[in-house]
Every structure is written in C-alpha cells, then in structure tokens.
Design an enzyme around this catalytic site. Sequence first.
Site, PDB file in Angstrom:
ATOM      1  N   HIS A  15       0.870  -1.196   0.000  1.00  0.00           N
ATOM      2  CA  HIS A  15       0.000   0.000   0.000  1.00  0.00           C
ATOM      3  C   HIS A  15       0.899   1.236   0.000  1.00  0.00           C
ATOM      4  O   HIS A  15       1.434   1.628   1.036  1.00  0.00           O
ATOM      5  CB  HIS A  15      -0.897  -0.010   1.243  1.00  0.00           C
ATOM      6  CG  HIS A  15      -1.876   1.115   1.299  1.00  0.00           C
ATOM      7  ND1 HIS A  15      -3.202   0.929   1.672  1.00  0.00           N
ATOM      8  CD2 HIS A  15      -1.761   2.447   1.053  1.00  0.00           C
ATOM      9  CE1 HIS A  15      -3.832   2.089   1.627  1.00  0.00           C
ATOM     10  NE2 HIS A  15      -2.972   3.034   1.269  1.00  0.00           N
ATOM     11  N   HIS A  17       1.630   5.321  -1.642  1.00  0.00           N
ATOM     12  CA  HIS A  17       1.248   6.511  -2.418  1.00  0.00           C
ATOM     13  C   HIS A  17       2.522   7.112  -3.011  1.00  0.00           C
ATOM     14  O   HIS A  17       3.435   7.478  -2.269  1.00  0.00           O
ATOM     15  CB  HIS A  17       0.577   7.555  -1.514  1.00  0.00           C
ATOM     16  CG  HIS A  17      -0.715   7.065  -0.939  1.00  0.00           C
ATOM     17  ND1 HIS A  17      -1.931   7.274  -1.549  1.00  0.00           N
ATOM     18  CD2 HIS A  17      -0.982   6.352   0.184  1.00  0.00           C
ATOM     19  CE1 HIS A  17      -2.893   6.726  -0.835  1.00  0.00           C
ATOM     20  NE2 HIS A  17      -2.347   6.159   0.228  1.00  0.00           N
ATOM     21  N   LYS A  98      -9.174  -0.127  -5.860  1.00  0.00           N
ATOM     22  CA  LYS A  98      -9.212   0.426  -4.505  1.00  0.00           C
ATOM     23  C   LYS A  98     -10.501   1.212  -4.307  1.00  0.00           C
ATOM     24  O   LYS A  98     -10.786   2.154  -5.050  1.00  0.00           O
ATOM     25  CB  LYS A  98      -7.994   1.351  -4.305  1.00  0.00           C
ATOM     26  CG  LYS A  98      -7.981   2.140  -3.003  1.00  0.00           C
ATOM     27  CD  LYS A  98      -7.597   1.263  -1.813  1.00  0.00           C
ATOM     28  CE  LYS A  98      -7.725   2.022  -0.498  1.00  0.00           C
ATOM     29  NZ  LYS A  98      -6.639   2.971  -0.267  1.00  0.00           N
ATOM     30  N   HIS A 135     -10.545   1.142   1.663  1.00  0.00           N
ATOM     31  CA  HIS A 135     -10.305   2.045   2.794  1.00  0.00           C
ATOM     32  C   HIS A 135     -11.557   1.950   3.665  1.00  0.00           C
ATOM     33  O   HIS A 135     -12.556   2.608   3.387  1.00  0.00           O
ATOM     34  CB  HIS A 135     -10.076   3.481   2.314  1.00  0.00           C
ATOM     35  CG  HIS A 135      -9.753   4.416   3.437  1.00  0.00           C
ATOM     36  ND1 HIS A 135      -8.571   5.123   3.516  1.00  0.00           N
ATOM     37  CD2 HIS A 135     -10.447   4.752   4.560  1.00  0.00           C
ATOM     38  CE1 HIS A 135      -8.549   5.837   4.632  1.00  0.00           C
ATOM     39  NE2 HIS A 135      -9.690   5.631   5.279  1.00  0.00           N
ATOM     40  N   HIS A 169      -4.808  -0.923   5.763  1.00  0.00           N
ATOM     41  CA  HIS A 169      -4.312  -0.227   6.962  1.00  0.00           C
ATOM     42  C   HIS A 169      -5.211  -0.409   8.191  1.00  0.00           C
ATOM     43  O   HIS A 169      -5.734   0.547   8.746  1.00  0.00           O
ATOM     44  CB  HIS A 169      -4.062   1.263   6.700  1.00  0.00           C
ATOM     45  CG  HIS A 169      -5.105   1.971   5.881  1.00  0.00           C
ATOM     46  ND1 HIS A 169      -6.429   1.945   6.201  1.00  0.00           N
ATOM     47  CD2 HIS A 169      -4.997   2.723   4.770  1.00  0.00           C
ATOM     48  CE1 HIS A 169      -7.096   2.651   5.304  1.00  0.00           C
ATOM     49  NE2 HIS A 169      -6.250   3.125   4.425  1.00  0.00           N
ATOM     50  N   ASP A 241       1.336   2.494   3.541  1.00  0.00           N
ATOM     51  CA  ASP A 241       0.493   3.692   3.387  1.00  0.00           C
ATOM     52  C   ASP A 241       1.360   4.950   3.460  1.00  0.00           C
ATOM     53  O   ASP A 241       0.904   6.007   3.896  1.00  0.00           O
ATOM     54  CB  ASP A 241      -0.634   3.750   4.421  1.00  0.00           C
ATOM     55  CG  ASP A 241      -1.765   4.675   3.981  1.00  0.00           C
ATOM     56  OD1 ASP A 241      -1.757   5.147   2.826  1.00  0.00           O
ATOM     57  OD2 ASP A 241      -2.659   4.946   4.809  1.00  0.00           O
TER      58      ASP A 241
HETATM   59  O1  DOR Z   1      -3.459   9.345   5.881  1.00  0.00           O
HETATM   60  C1  DOR Z   1      -3.780   9.027   4.755  1.00  0.00           C
HETATM   61  N1  DOR Z   1      -3.209   9.616   3.686  1.00  0.00           N
HETATM   62  N2  DOR Z   1      -4.724   8.112   4.588  1.00  0.00           N
HETATM   63  C2  DOR Z   1      -5.227   7.830   3.373  1.00  0.00           C
HETATM   64  O2  DOR Z   1      -6.101   6.999   3.291  1.00  0.00           O
HETATM   65  C3  DOR Z   1      -4.772   8.562   2.178  1.00  0.00           C
HETATM   66  C4  DOR Z   1      -3.428   9.094   2.372  1.00  0.00           C
HETATM   67  C5  DOR Z   1      -3.039  10.122   1.323  1.00  0.00           C
HETATM   68  O3  DOR Z   1      -3.313   9.889   0.139  1.00  0.00           O
HETATM   69  O4  DOR Z   1      -2.448  11.129   1.684  1.00  0.00           O
HETATM   70 ZN    ZN Z   2      -3.396   5.015   1.556  1.00  0.00          ZN
END
Ligand code: DOR
Ligand code: ZN
Length: 342
Positions: A15, A17, A98, A135, A169, A241
Amino acid sequence: MPRMEITLDSPLDMHLHLRDGDMLRLVAPLSADFAGAVIMPNLVPPVTGAAALQAYSERIDTAMGGIPFTRLMTLFFKSYSAAELESARALPEFFGIKLYPAGITTNSEGGLADMAAAAPTLHLMEDMGIPLLVHGESHGFVMDREAEFLPIYRRLAQRFPKLRICMEHITTTAALHLLEEHENLCATVTLQHLLITLDDVVGGSMQPHLFCKPIAKREEDRAALLRAALSGHPRLMFGSDSAPHPQHKKECCGCAAGVFTAPLALPRLAALFAEHGAADKLQDFVSGNACRLYHLHPVPRRITLRDTPMRIPAAYRSYGQRVVPMHAGETLSWSIVPTAAG
Ligand code: DOR
Ligand code: ZN
C-alpha cells in the site's frame, strides 16, 4: 559484539502513495528499497481507466530512474463495465481496484457514496478474479470509523465469497478478529500503526507528521496489531500507506493526513521484529504472505538489514519538493547494508 543481520528477498509494500509530477520524482527512488509496491490511485483526477493506469505506471517507471520495481497498479473504484475491466486486466501491471468511501480521506471526493451501487462491479470483479482493496472507514466519530465499517466488510465477504478483499491499513483489535472470520479477507498494516497510538499524535504537543487516516488508536489495538504481525499471520501483509505531502501542507492549519515512511520502513521494521525476537517472521510479513495470497512474482531483489545506526534527515528534498518523514532527525538502530552497486 556480533552484528545481527536480516536478509530479505524482494520485499513488497502492499500500500503505497507515490503521487505524480515533481513529488513522484522525489519519492519514487526513496520508495525503492522495496522490490515493488501496490500503488494507490488517488491522484487528482483519480486513475479510473486502463489508459490512465498504464500512463501512470510509465511515469513511475521513469521516475524510478532505471531501478527495477514491480508496479502493482490499481484503479480507483467506480462502476466499471466488463469491457473496461477486461482492458485493465489485459495490462501486466494491473493489480486490483481500490474502493474509497466518498470524502473519507485525501483525494477521495469521487469515491463511493452508496455501497449498494457497487454490487454489479463487485460481481464482475469476483468473476474475473480482480482483488478489491478497501479504505474501510465510516463517517462516524473518528475513533470509531473503522469499527463502524466492519459490518460492511463482513457483508462483502459473505456476499462475494470468491472476491479477495483487502482491509487496508487496519488499526483495531476488532479488525483482526474479523480477519479470522472469513478466508477471503486479508489485511495490510502500516509501520506507524505498529508503533504509535493517538497519544503520540495529539496527547502532548500536536504531531502533524504522525497524523493519518485511519488515525492511530489505543495502546491495546497497537499491541494486538504488533502481536499479529510478529506471529506471522498468513493473511496480514505490510502496507506502509506511506503518503507524502509537502511540508507546508503538513505544518499548517488544516494539516493533510498521511505519514511518509517509505525510506525508513524496512530498517524500522527490522529493528522492531529483531527487538521482539521475530526476525524470522519479517520475510513473510513484507513479501511471502502477499506473494502467496496474490500469486505475485516481484522482480528479484535481495536486501540485507543490519543493526548499525541510520540517521533520518529532517526532510527529503528535490525538484522543489520538501517532505518530512516519520522519525525525522532521529537515529534508527538498524539500516540497510549498501550493495556493491551503491
Ligand atoms: O493518511 C492518509 N493519507 N490516509 C489515506 O487513506 C490517504 C493518504 C493520502 O493519500 O495522503
Ligand atoms: Zn493510503
């Protein structure tokens, strides 16, 4: 004193980003201690079709600057036709879809407002063997959001028994219990939720760099998550995450949610597992379980971690971007052993 070492084969972050543009250029190589990752689709606009997914995958490849990295790409959940799903599934890097409830977190405004409307797409995904990643939070009181979503997970698991559903998460003991109820459920857990509680975020002076969604919970939840990870639970996987935001969007009123952990996740996990006498369980947590559950074959990469200190910088910066990691300015007790190549 003899040094301790842990060698990992093709660690995966289930997971991650990576964002886009200059932020992608900064964070992609910083996320490449892993051999691959499940890449989140919550860009602006989100990734909602095969062409956009492929183009994003290519931008990630470029940003990696030649580092081999298995990109497990996801689409943002919406109603998809069979033809749309077929064209995504035809791409070698396509991994799954997702689902974000509308407005639940960063860039999720276009998420799902009505779970009932998801059924036709979920049936198609089940038939086509496409994993669902969720999520799982309600819009209720912030500490109860995950718990309130668990009945939805339960209904999904019962109604779509062949659908592989990943509870992303997870942060609570209750989610761990639900994992035991249904074989088609699996879960990811982040580094921060193994280490911190809400006290660390807001119990003293407010720590924006530890603020994420779902919010860190109680000590008993953290301890239960850690026990499950250390025990080698076969359906629990590491998913960082890691969610970079520019420093000025974290250190401000209306702070963005997300903790940036990608560059330190493996050394910190190694320290945690070694400290608890569970070094032998780390391979499955960061790769083996995911490879077995999803039949993955990431690029070969062997990395060795050793109990020599690693200093975490105050911020990572490049391309006009500046991101503050978890543990900024601290010294971790484990680090990655550099390879001959660098
Ligand atoms: O804290 C988070 N940041 N939780 C999420 O689900 C998305 C993520 C983000 O994209 O910044
Ligand atoms: Zn995330």
